[in-house]
Scaffold this active site. Structure first.
Site, PDB file in Angstrom:
ATOM      1  N   MET A  23       8.347   5.558  -1.064  1.00 41.20           N
ATOM      2  CA  MET A  23       7.508   4.639  -1.844  1.00 41.20           C
ATOM      3  C   MET A  23       6.052   4.738  -1.397  1.00 41.20           C
ATOM      4  O   MET A  23       5.134   4.657  -2.221  1.00 41.20           O
ATOM      5  CB  MET A  23       7.993   3.189  -1.720  1.00 41.20           C
ATOM      6  CG  MET A  23       9.314   2.897  -2.426  1.00 41.20           C
ATOM      7  SD  MET A  23       9.474   3.603  -4.088  1.00 41.20           S
ATOM      8  CE  MET A  23       8.083   2.844  -4.916  1.00 41.20           C
ATOM      9  N   GLU A  24       5.838   4.928  -0.096  1.00 42.15           N
ATOM     10  CA  GLU A  24       4.470   5.086   0.401  1.00 42.15           C
ATOM     11  C   GLU A  24       3.867   6.373  -0.173  1.00 42.15           C
ATOM     12  O   GLU A  24       2.683   6.407  -0.548  1.00 42.15           O
ATOM     13  CB  GLU A  24       4.475   5.146   1.934  1.00 42.15           C
ATOM     14  CG  GLU A  24       4.624   3.791   2.600  1.00 42.15           C
ATOM     15  CD  GLU A  24       6.032   3.182   2.484  1.00 42.15           C
ATOM     16  OE1 GLU A  24       6.978   3.903   2.086  1.00 42.15           O
ATOM     17  OE2 GLU A  24       6.175   1.988   2.792  1.00 42.15           O
ATOM     18  N   LEU A  40       9.567  -5.495  -3.041  1.00 45.09           N
ATOM     19  CA  LEU A  40      10.725  -5.541  -2.147  1.00 45.09           C
ATOM     20  C   LEU A  40      10.664  -4.463  -1.065  1.00 45.09           C
ATOM     21  O   LEU A  40      11.642  -4.230  -0.355  1.00 45.09           O
ATOM     22  CB  LEU A  40      12.008  -5.446  -2.976  1.00 45.09           C
ATOM     23  CG  LEU A  40      12.080  -6.512  -4.092  1.00 45.09           C
ATOM     24  CD1 LEU A  40      13.319  -6.299  -4.949  1.00 45.09           C
ATOM     25  CD2 LEU A  40      12.058  -7.920  -3.535  1.00 45.09           C
ATOM     26  N   CYS A  41       9.520  -3.812  -0.916  1.00 49.47           N
ATOM     27  CA  CYS A  41       9.321  -2.789   0.105  1.00 49.47           C
ATOM     28  C   CYS A  41       9.091  -3.430   1.474  1.00 49.47           C
ATOM     29  O   CYS A  41       8.439  -4.456   1.582  1.00 49.47           O
ATOM     30  CB  CYS A  41       8.068  -1.969  -0.214  1.00 49.47           C
ATOM     31  SG  CYS A  41       8.427  -0.338  -0.849  1.00 49.47           S
ATOM     32  N   HIS A  42       9.586  -2.766   2.502  1.00 48.26           N
ATOM     33  CA  HIS A  42       9.358  -3.220   3.873  1.00 48.26           C
ATOM     34  C   HIS A  42       7.976  -2.779   4.349  1.00 48.26           C
ATOM     35  O   HIS A  42       7.529  -1.691   4.015  1.00 48.26           O
ATOM     36  CB  HIS A  42      10.395  -2.582   4.807  1.00 48.26           C
ATOM     37  CG  HIS A  42      11.786  -2.961   4.470  1.00 48.26           C
ATOM     38  ND1 HIS A  42      12.492  -2.334   3.468  1.00 48.26           N
ATOM     39  CD2 HIS A  42      12.611  -3.914   4.966  1.00 48.26           C
ATOM     40  CE1 HIS A  42      13.697  -2.889   3.374  1.00 48.26           C
ATOM     41  NE2 HIS A  42      13.794  -3.844   4.270  1.00 48.26           N
ATOM     42  N   ASP A  77     -10.405   6.556 -12.813  1.00 51.19           N
ATOM     43  CA  ASP A  77     -11.580   5.680 -12.851  1.00 51.19           C
ATOM     44  C   ASP A  77     -12.873   6.498 -12.920  1.00 51.19           C
ATOM     45  O   ASP A  77     -13.798   6.164 -13.670  1.00 51.19           O
ATOM     46  CB  ASP A  77     -11.574   4.816 -11.583  1.00 51.19           C
ATOM     47  CG  ASP A  77     -12.758   3.874 -11.502  1.00 51.19           C
ATOM     48  OD1 ASP A  77     -13.101   3.261 -12.524  1.00 51.19           O
ATOM     49  OD2 ASP A  77     -13.334   3.735 -10.404  1.00 51.19           O
TER      50      ASP A  77
END
Lengths: 168, 168, 168, 168, 168, 168
Positions: free
Chosen positions: E118-119, E82-84, E133
């Site tokens: 969020m970024e 739901l992020c722009h 990893d």
């Protein structure tokens, strides 16, 4: 329809609590599978005439739609949340123009553990969206209709063919 | 239809030699724009009943389709070859079940240089493909129909609304 | 060359400790910018003849390369680690065939905070890779050469034009 | 060149009507295959000196290019329209600096139904674009040259090695 | 905490019926915004020593993590449903090694209609996953901890700073 | 810990010169493998109560996180630079709410040449980021903690199970 005999009564994409999941197909065999899907872009005779007039040397409109369809098939697992990533072995997208419509047919093949009908359907919608994008300035009312699986082969459930007259 | 008065007679996505291009929109103003698109997944009453039964706490089937639609809107420039990347400011995907069908409606908003009808259409097909994926084991004959723009607002061409009765 | 007067003596993509970063361009103005890049696929006369013979109605080889170029421009921030996502406003990819080569020219426009030469270069390599893919069965020895910026305009540094004769 | 004996006289990526398609490789065997591709970024001695000076502890410029190359190899089917998605089993990207240039060599391995020369070429261009991006402020005139397959092994056609002196 | 005074009592990402949506931010102003997020990879002293020993000329382990973080920031709208999509103007990812851990700090800037926390969080997890990893063969028990926003600035809600001692 | 007996003393993701590479796994067998990873979003009782209240018919918050986790697993090779593309055969993401936290557990299965612990970890962070996004307006201080592998099975190294009490 024959396949109803073997239809599950529950969705396999949600578990018993209703939670979405990607069903484990590790137990299924990697075998040759194929699927054919189709759809129709309904537009105007003017648009079809432009598409064909454009279909001169270097006319890229139909090519753009075909390529969009092939590339969309490869993006299926990115778009369809619970789809498996699949080793697609071949895709072809055919466009057939009629007076005021373009019929899209996509054929996808694989040798993998699950069927490719979602890839074929995604190819059809990818080609349909690309066509819509190109014609929307001339015909904003165009519609993409009858996106559906025509047949699928391979895997445990074997061949499934859409009953003629089932729709449209 | 009113919009035909201003319809171009040529596709803008191919140049005079027929070569595909992404039309330059730098000269257009970044203004508030929105588009609503819709489509219908035609299936069986059994499937709709499973979708609703599934619509219990944690039932993720309809949510999966809604989210697939929102995410597909964001992938539009990856899927539609000649579409511009657009700063989408909002997306909503509504699902309305009837006896044997699910109606999908997507609304997309932006403040950018070009319209968002392709994003709305892509959201509808994304949700439709996700639904198809989940129901295909029960109803392999399901179809996605009537994918079309219902209305768009903003930009130089202003508001366009589909004529009622134009299809379906 | 004129541009050397204003060349920084350090890479801006690594900080003083040598760590990679995406340089902050928030302080730069969103202005009209464009860039032209080019490259050459060197192959055989046989391949060029096939490309042209193919360039009949529905011949998709050159169209596939043009579309690959446009789509690659949009994927630039996914491919080039330290590139900014950019609101591309237009892309065109031109292919010019000569006896045994195909010249690719890509023009990208934006109204954003940073230049689009990487987008133009990525479009050229995207088209070049697509051509290579299509011709590799006939000419596995084809090369992609001279991928370079031809000119860029806009932004604080203004217009930069490659000196003629600088290469090839 | 030996391979010309077996060269097809038609492109396999377009069908008899000229339509683009992803060729079906289901009939080919999944065998060990590898490909080596190379390319050269031609720049200035100043830039190479900055790249090497930067190649101190934490100096990320060359690492960024190597990683961009590895990641680009994985994006090949997203970039090259008619390429198959392939189960890449290994990628390495080597950068060798000379006075005023950086040579890029990419080696890709798979056990799949089709060759990986496109993946190797895409890795080279990915690394080349990343280098270009980092050095463009200092040398906007840099070029990416000689992007080509050096050798490929495996599959029905067996080993192909570029003839020395064939280019550059 | 101060921010609780202005906390909404409802999630804005679901509407009144509970349906997920991408909230429309068209009404918000495009202003300078930034966010800092951090996290910790807890591992063994042996691994940290290998990371540092590797941090010789051409040692790419830490660079790989930094670049993975920068690239992950750009993929935020692809990952977070739901992020722009946001016009990121800058990203930096800092790695600080201690005896048996690596602290990751990501700073993201934009001039857009919504915040970039969020970024920043996605950059931290991207770098953390890349570290995991690389070290998993030596330390399969490594954990990624304390992924959180440290501060955000800009927008209508202004500056928010994590209270010290709130965790870890 | 038992696995330390077989731990390599060097990172396999960088070669002897320190250069990053995707390790060739062609020599490894394609066998059934699985991995379970987990993590915890620590938030407030208010948020958990909203998540559960939201968990009414059509309440999409938890579904969004589950789907984000499944889709993130498929994006692992796009995010983790040196990860192999893998034929994931199944993914499930379980969310368990406690008073002021949400525990995320992801299980990923494959039949391929390398393990899927990175896919499981990426699924956990994808679900965690999606949760963070939805709750951040109510609880900007939420953290994602203890992201770690719980167990992995299959492949040459066989089963690895996290020692209880090893962390948290």
């Amino acid at each position: 329809m024959a396949q109803q005999d073997r239809s599950p009564q529950e969705f396999t994409h949600v578990d018993e609590t209703g939670a979405a999941r990607m069903v484990d197909v590790a137990g299924k065999e990697a075998t040759a599978r194929s699927a054919v899907a189709s759809g129709v872009v309904r537009t105007t005779a003017e648009v079809v005439s432009l598409l064909l007039r454009d279909d001169l040397p270097k006319g890229d409109a139909l090519a753009t739609a075909r390529i969009a369809g092939v590339m969309a098939a490869k993006r299926t697992p990115d778009l369809v949340p619970l789809c498996h990533p699949i080793a697609i072995s071949g895709v072809r997208v055919d466009l057939e123009t009629a007076r005021d419509r373009v019929r899209i047919t996509a054929t996808v093949r694989t040798t993998d553990r699950t069927g490719v009908e979602m890839e074929a359907l995604t190819a059809v919608t990818g080609a349909g969206l690309a066509l819509h994008d190109m014609i929307k300035a001339v015909d904003p009312a165009a519609t993409l209709d009858d996106v559906r699986v025509e047949r699928k082969e391979g895997g445990k459930t074997g061949t499934w063919v859409r009953e003629t007259g089932a729709s449209t």
